[in-house]
Structure formats: structure tokens, C-alpha cells
Write a protein that holds these residues in place. Sequence first.
Motif, short mmCIF file in Angstrom:
data_model
loop_
_atom_site.label_atom_id
_atom_site.label_comp_id
_atom_site.label_asym_id
_atom_site.label_seq_id
_atom_site.Cartn_x
_atom_site.Cartn_y
_atom_site.Cartn_z
N LYS A 168 5.40 10.24 -2.03
CA LYS A 168 5.08 10.90 -3.34
C LYS A 168 6.18 12.07 -3.41
CE LYS A 168 1.52 11.41 -5.96
NZ LYS A 168 0.42 11.91 -6.54
N LEU A 196 10.48 3.98 3.19
CA LEU A 196 9.16 3.63 3.79
C LEU A 196 9.04 3.78 5.60
CD1 LEU A 196 8.56 0.17 1.87
CD2 LEU A 196 7.57 2.44 1.28
N CYS A 239 -2.48 6.19 5.21
CA CYS A 239 -2.87 6.98 3.81
C CYS A 239 -1.68 8.44 3.77
CB CYS A 239 -4.26 7.49 3.83
SG CYS A 239 -5.34 6.10 3.46
N ARG A 274 1.65 7.15 2.85
CA ARG A 274 1.72 7.00 1.51
C ARG A 274 1.60 8.31 0.65
NH1 ARG A 274 -3.36 3.71 -0.38
NH2 ARG A 274 -4.37 5.71 0.20
N ASN A 295 0.93 -1.27 -0.12
CA ASN A 295 0.13 0.00 0.07
C ASN A 295 0.78 1.18 0.04
OD1 ASN A 295 -3.12 -0.17 0.47
ND2 ASN A 295 -2.34 -1.99 1.16
N LEU A 296 1.93 1.24 0.56
CA LEU A 296 2.84 2.50 0.78
C LEU A 296 3.46 2.79 -0.30
CD1 LEU A 296 4.46 1.95 4.34
CD2 LEU A 296 2.52 3.57 3.54
N TRP A 345 2.57 2.65 -3.34
CA TRP A 345 1.42 3.14 -4.13
C TRP A 345 2.16 4.98 -4.40
CZ3 TRP A 345 -3.47 2.90 -6.60
CH2 TRP A 345 -3.85 1.64 -6.77
N GLY A 346 2.70 5.24 -3.12
CA GLY A 346 3.42 6.66 -3.17
C GLY A 346 4.60 6.64 -4.03
#
Length: 622
Positions: free
Chosen positions: A489, A442, A482, A485, A429-430, A432-433
Motif C-alpha cells: 500500500k 510483489l 499479510c 500486502r 491476495n497481495l 489487495w495492497g
Amino acid sequence: MHELRRIVGFLGQYRRDAVIGILLVVIESAFEMVIPILMADIIDVGVATRDVDYIVRQGMYMGVCAVLSLVTGLMYARFAARASYGLGAHLRAAEYERVQGYSFTNLDHFETSSLVTRMTTDVTVIQNALNAGFRPMVRGPVMLVIGFALAFYLNTELALVFVAVAPVMAVALVLIVRHVGPLYGVLQRTVDRLNDVVQEMLTAVRAVKAYVRGDYECEQFRRVNEELAGTSEHTFRFAVLNMPVLYVSMYTVTTLIMWFGGQMILGDALAVGELTGFLSYVMQIMNSLIMISNVFLLLTRSLASIHRICEVLDEPVDLASPEHAATEVEDGSIEFRDVSFKYRADAQANVLEHVTLSIPAGSTVGVLGGTGSGKTTLVQLIPRLYDATEGEVMIGGRNVREYDVAALRDAVAIVLQKNVLFSGTVRENLLWGDAHATTGELLEACRQARVDEFLDRLPGGLDYDLGQGGVNVSGGQKQRLCIARALLKRPKVLIFDDSTSAVDMATEADIRSALASLTGVTKVIIAQRVSSVMEADQIVVLDDGRVHAVGTHAELLASDNIYQEIYASQTKQHGPCGDGGAAAQAGAVQAADALVGSAASPHEEATSSSHDQLDPSKGGER
């Protein structure tokens, strides 16, 4: 028919398999149609002259034709399966890719359950129609043409009997197809409603159990399930009428041919073998008509599904990248120039009205306002999830419409009001960033978002399976994941849409402290709690879609009545805020200074403001 030709175009590399399949069906049919002629010769020549060698030789020819027909039929099945399932895969991929390019406006045009049905059930209908109907679709017309030709070759007078009955069957088939066609569209929409009920129940199963509403959900499912059963029964009641019509016609033709054929045999105008062979061709012709009628019904149902799929593929995407689009966002400066917005063109009122704002790059901006004031709508215009109806939204000195959509959204990270996690591990899930982030990166993002406070307690840490939609973690833990994540980016603009409502005050203060250390990132924070934005460089107060006031915490507390009311409600100061005069405003400013001082210590803030945890998080605002 245009839509049908378009769907056939999705065969792609499987077009070759389809063509080979057609050729194999033609060859198979030709071998089968030779057999009745050989059988007639056996009766009229071999049996009549008692020529055993001739009977054996013709029988061997019949056997060879049967074997070759079987082999070509088996080969056809392989190529037809490849073509049909390849078409289904291409259609699902095309629909899925198209939906990925949709804007929020496009997604508003379809129910989620309807999109699921169009990518599964509708594609399966087309796939099965090709797989089951491919052979009769080719074989039926081939057998019909060859059968008619050979029937006329054997005996023209008897063939005219069949020609007289054929129009009756054709008219009956046309009437059935015209009536059933629209019913298939109704049937697929009923499947949409069934999927909608099932999806809603499964998504909200915890709420259903918490409110003991299982009986209600069962009743909802029973109602829509019975509606689907009734629609299916009504549809197929008419769809199956083609078989009785065709069988009545077939037996009528057979009886008439045997009657007239028998009379001709008695008059020495027809040989027994000719009648036997002719009846074989009649059966072949009738079977071909049955196959053609079934193909028409399959095609009728497929056309309803094809139309629904084409609606997804033809939906005009209103947020496309322009030609020669900019691919680099210079900085995180944001500007709204007289922006108005409404979700539908036919809406009577705007959600946002004449919004003008200027946010410098690297600054922190808080956004406050009541439910429905347009806070979420405002920030959704920044990454161009929607386009402004009027005015301009600028990022990095450019209109957002001038950017490549992917490049713009890469430069903007948004933590949505509704936390979204995907099936898989924490690490997945992380990523995704940043798909290439190292374990160290991370963990650093987890530290900034305070995920590290509970990560060590999860079995496997980063490799812990979150379950479907992140059901294995709490609401506050979802929010922090979230946020982590989004931080990965490394965006130029970072938007938090009420993204710390489920965490305690001390954790929120720690997250704010970590965010303050991010340099060169413009931070836009939507919040319900004044304490979440009081340290921002500027605070925007929205009221009914309009900018009511802009300023710092102290400025708004001294001059803006809406901000004073929000502040007073959260600090339990019930004195006159808006009309209480200079003394009341001075008291509010002193209280604000005290709150700012306490905010320097996160744990003190958590203690002194513990009642803030009772403030409900915003829900339902767009």
C-alpha cells in the motif's frame, strides 16, 4: 406498506418488465372470462336449435380465446421471471454495498449469520413471492371483478347467494393472516440461528476435530435444526388453514347455487346454459379468491423478510465522510488529544481513558500492555474504524473526522490481530495492497516480509492457491503474507497489531530490519514481546485503558514498574524490579544493554531468546 413500496423501487430497469407482465395477465384473464359466455350460448342457442354451424363457430371462438390466453400466459412468465430475479439481484447488491459502508460499530449490531440470511434467504423469499405471486396477485382481483360483473349480468338472484357467503370467507382469511404474520418473523430468526451454528462449525472444523467435539457440534445442530422444524410446523399449520376454509365455502356456494338454480329451471325462470355459465363464473370467482388468499400469505411472509432487509438498508452509518472532506494525508504524524472511547453508548466504563500521545511522522512506536489494556482499540481509532467517544485523533495535523474515509484508510495500512486472507492465489491476495503492482513489486514486498523464504517452496509461487481463508499455509506464513500486502500500500502509517507473534525470533528480527529501512512511514507496533519493540523510538505502556508510561526502552526499564515486570518475565529475571532500589534498576539496565547488543545479530537473538517462542500470542482483545 412504506417498506413494500420501497422494495418495489429496487426493480429499476426491470420495472418495464413488471408493467408488461401486469398487462399480459389482464389480457389473459379477459380471454378466459369470455369462454363461459360462449359456452352458455352454445348450449342455449346452438344445442337448443340444433344449429351445428353456430356450435362450430362459437367453438372456434372459444379455441381462439384459449390459444390467446395460453400465449399471453407464456409471455407473462418470461417478463415476470425477469422482474423477480432482477429485483432479487438489485436487493442483494444494495445490501452488500450497504454493509461495505458499515463501520465496526454498525457491524456489531448484526450477527454475521443474520447478515448472510438477509442477503440470501430473505431475498429469495421476496423473489419467489414476486415470481409465484405476481400472476395471482394481478389475475385474482381481475378475475374477481370481471367474474362478479358477468355473474350479475347472467343472473342477479343467484349472484346474491355468493355475496351472502363472501363475508365469512373474508373474515376467516383476515384472522389467519393476522395470526400467521408474526410467526414468519420468528421463523426467519430461527434460520439465523441455524446459519450461525453451521458457520461456526465450518469455520472452526479443525478445532472441533482436534478436541474431538464432533458429537457436541452434532447435538448443537440437532437442537437448532429441530427448533427450526418445530417453528416451521407451527407456522405453516396455521398458514394452510386458508385452503380448507375456502374450499368449504366454495362447495357450499356451489351446492346452494345448484339448488336454487335447479328450482329456477323447473320454474322456467332460468335456462340450463345460463346455469352452466353461471357455475363457471362461480368457479372462476372462487379460484380468484383462493389465489388472493395465497397472495396474502406470500405477502405476509415477504413483509417479514422485507422488514429485515430494510433494517440493513436503514442502519445509520456512523462513520461517514464529511462534506468537502480532505482527500490527502500530509504525513504520518499521529496525535491523541485526551481521547476516551467505549464501544456502546450505554456502556458503564470506557475502554480507553483520557489518552494523550504525540507520535512524530516517520517514527517507530511500540505499544505494550496486558490483555485487555486497550492496545488494539487504540490503533483502531487511527484509520477511523471506530470514532473516539471523547477527544480528538489527529493524523497529518488534521482530525480524522475531517478526512474522506477512503482517503484516510488508503494512507493507513493495518495488519490485523487476526490474520485475514481470501480465497485465491498468493498474487491475488497481495494485489489487495496495490491492484496495479508489478510482479517485481510483489516479489520485493515478499522479500521485505520474508515471504520469499517459503514462496519458492509453494507450487506455482505467486500463483499458488491459498484455499479458503488461507488454509493451505501456516499461521506464521499467513502473518508474513499479510505484512507483504500492507507494505504494497506504501502507506504513511503502518500498524502491526501483534502481527509477528507466530513467526520465529530470527524471522521477526529480519522483518524489523526491513521495516527500519522504510523512510517517511510512521510505524506503530503492538507486541507481546519486549524484543519486538525495544529498538522503537518510543514505547507506550498501556494499563487498563490509560497511558501508564511513555519512553525509550532504557528509560522505561529504569523507571517504570510495569515495563520492568514485562521485561523480567521474558528474560527470567525474577529479582525485585519495581521496588528493588537503584541497584536492581542498574542491573536491569545492564541486562537491557546486553540484549540490545545481541539484537544486532538476528540469529544470535534467535538462539539466546528461543524461550520467547513459548510466549502465547494475544487473543480475544479488541
